[in-house]
Design a protein around this motif. Sequence first.
Motif, mmCIF file in Angstrom:
data_model
loop_
_atom_site.group_PDB
_atom_site.id
_atom_site.type_symbol
_atom_site.label_atom_id
_atom_site.label_comp_id
_atom_site.label_asym_id
_atom_site.label_seq_id
_atom_site.Cartn_x
_atom_site.Cartn_y
_atom_site.Cartn_z
ATOM 1 N N ARG A 4 0.856 -1.184 0.000
ATOM 2 C CA ARG A 4 0.000 0.000 0.000
ATOM 3 C C ARG A 4 0.887 1.227 0.000
ATOM 4 O O ARG A 4 1.883 1.281 0.721
ATOM 5 C CB ARG A 4 -0.883 0.034 1.244
ATOM 6 C CG ARG A 4 -1.986 -0.946 1.201
ATOM 7 C CD ARG A 4 -2.891 -0.755 2.367
ATOM 8 N NE ARG A 4 -4.234 -1.072 1.926
ATOM 9 C CZ ARG A 4 -5.307 -0.799 2.605
ATOM 10 N NH1 ARG A 4 -5.224 -0.183 3.751
ATOM 11 N NH2 ARG A 4 -6.488 -1.128 2.142
ATOM 12 N N HIS A 5 0.502 2.190 -0.817
ATOM 13 C CA HIS A 5 1.236 3.448 -0.876
ATOM 14 C C HIS A 5 0.228 4.582 -0.812
ATOM 15 O O HIS A 5 -0.793 4.555 -1.496
ATOM 16 C CB HIS A 5 2.046 3.559 -2.171
ATOM 17 C CG HIS A 5 3.166 2.582 -2.236
ATOM 18 N ND1 HIS A 5 4.432 2.901 -1.843
ATOM 19 C CD2 HIS A 5 3.200 1.288 -2.620
ATOM 20 C CE1 HIS A 5 5.213 1.845 -1.997
ATOM 21 N NE2 HIS A 5 4.480 0.851 -2.467
ATOM 22 N N LEU A 6 0.531 5.548 -0.017
ATOM 23 C CA LEU A 6 -0.297 6.738 0.088
ATOM 24 C C LEU A 6 0.430 7.864 -0.630
ATOM 25 O O LEU A 6 1.553 8.216 -0.269
ATOM 26 C CB LEU A 6 -0.516 7.108 1.558
ATOM 27 C CG LEU A 6 -1.234 8.421 1.829
ATOM 28 C CD1 LEU A 6 -2.660 8.364 1.310
ATOM 29 C CD2 LEU A 6 -1.213 8.739 3.309
ATOM 30 N N LEU A 7 -0.188 8.377 -1.697
ATOM 31 C CA LEU A 7 0.356 9.536 -2.397
ATOM 32 C C LEU A 7 -0.434 10.751 -1.960
ATOM 33 O O LEU A 7 -1.664 10.737 -1.985
ATOM 34 C CB LEU A 7 0.232 9.378 -3.910
ATOM 35 C CG LEU A 7 1.070 8.294 -4.556
ATOM 36 C CD1 LEU A 7 0.810 8.262 -6.057
ATOM 37 C CD2 LEU A 7 2.536 8.513 -4.287
ATOM 38 N N ARG A 8 0.270 11.773 -1.586
ATOM 39 C CA ARG A 8 -0.390 13.006 -1.166
ATOM 40 C C ARG A 8 0.169 14.150 -1.996
ATOM 41 O O ARG A 8 1.379 14.330 -2.083
ATOM 42 C CB ARG A 8 -0.141 13.258 0.313
ATOM 43 C CG ARG A 8 -0.721 14.585 0.773
ATOM 44 C CD ARG A 8 -0.742 14.688 2.237
ATOM 45 N NE ARG A 8 -1.757 13.730 2.678
ATOM 46 C CZ ARG A 8 -1.990 13.438 3.930
ATOM 47 N NH1 ARG A 8 -1.289 13.982 4.870
ATOM 48 N NH2 ARG A 8 -2.919 12.581 4.256
ATOM 49 N N LEU A 14 4.443 16.354 -4.228
ATOM 50 C CA LEU A 14 3.943 14.985 -4.203
ATOM 51 C C LEU A 14 4.791 14.174 -3.239
ATOM 52 O O LEU A 14 6.013 14.105 -3.374
ATOM 53 C CB LEU A 14 4.017 14.377 -5.608
ATOM 54 C CG LEU A 14 3.492 12.961 -5.770
ATOM 55 C CD1 LEU A 14 1.998 12.904 -5.479
ATOM 56 C CD2 LEU A 14 3.780 12.458 -7.175
ATOM 57 N N SER A 15 4.152 13.586 -2.243
ATOM 58 C CA SER A 15 4.887 12.757 -1.287
ATOM 59 C C SER A 15 4.287 11.358 -1.270
ATOM 60 O O SER A 15 3.131 11.148 -1.623
ATOM 61 C CB SER A 15 4.851 13.379 0.112
ATOM 62 O OG SER A 15 3.520 13.493 0.564
ATOM 63 N N ASN A 16 5.100 10.403 -0.860
ATOM 64 C CA ASN A 16 4.725 8.998 -0.851
ATOM 65 C C ASN A 16 5.010 8.419 0.530
ATOM 66 O O ASN A 16 6.065 8.672 1.104
ATOM 67 C CB ASN A 16 5.544 8.252 -1.913
ATOM 68 C CG ASN A 16 5.344 6.760 -1.859
ATOM 69 O OD1 ASN A 16 4.225 6.289 -1.785
ATOM 70 N ND2 ASN A 16 6.431 6.016 -1.892
ATOM 71 N N VAL A 18 4.851 4.612 2.462
ATOM 72 C CA VAL A 18 4.679 3.174 2.268
ATOM 73 C C VAL A 18 3.866 2.596 3.418
ATOM 74 O O VAL A 18 4.016 3.005 4.575
ATOM 75 C CB VAL A 18 6.058 2.484 2.176
ATOM 76 C CG1 VAL A 18 5.912 0.985 1.991
ATOM 77 C CG2 VAL A 18 6.871 3.078 1.043
#
Length: 83
Positions: A4-8, A14-16, A18
Amino acid sequence: TGERHLLRLENGVLSNAVNRHADDAVLSVTVPRSQLLLLVIGLVTLEALIEQGVATAEGDLSALDSIRVLLDPPDPKFSIVLP
């Protein structure tokens, strides 16, 4: 692989993260790793992957475009290792 990756995307950054999940995500996508890069750089559409049964999505599908427009097109002649 179940990753699962959360992109914001916030203020043009843009940050990621894990193994993170956001309950208030605008868009949640499940896609095989083999299709992820093609999706991000625009060689396939999320709608096409959903139609093919390869991906699932919940939320605003246009949210992906707000990330994609920030990326430069890939340069196939870019040398990672110089001779």
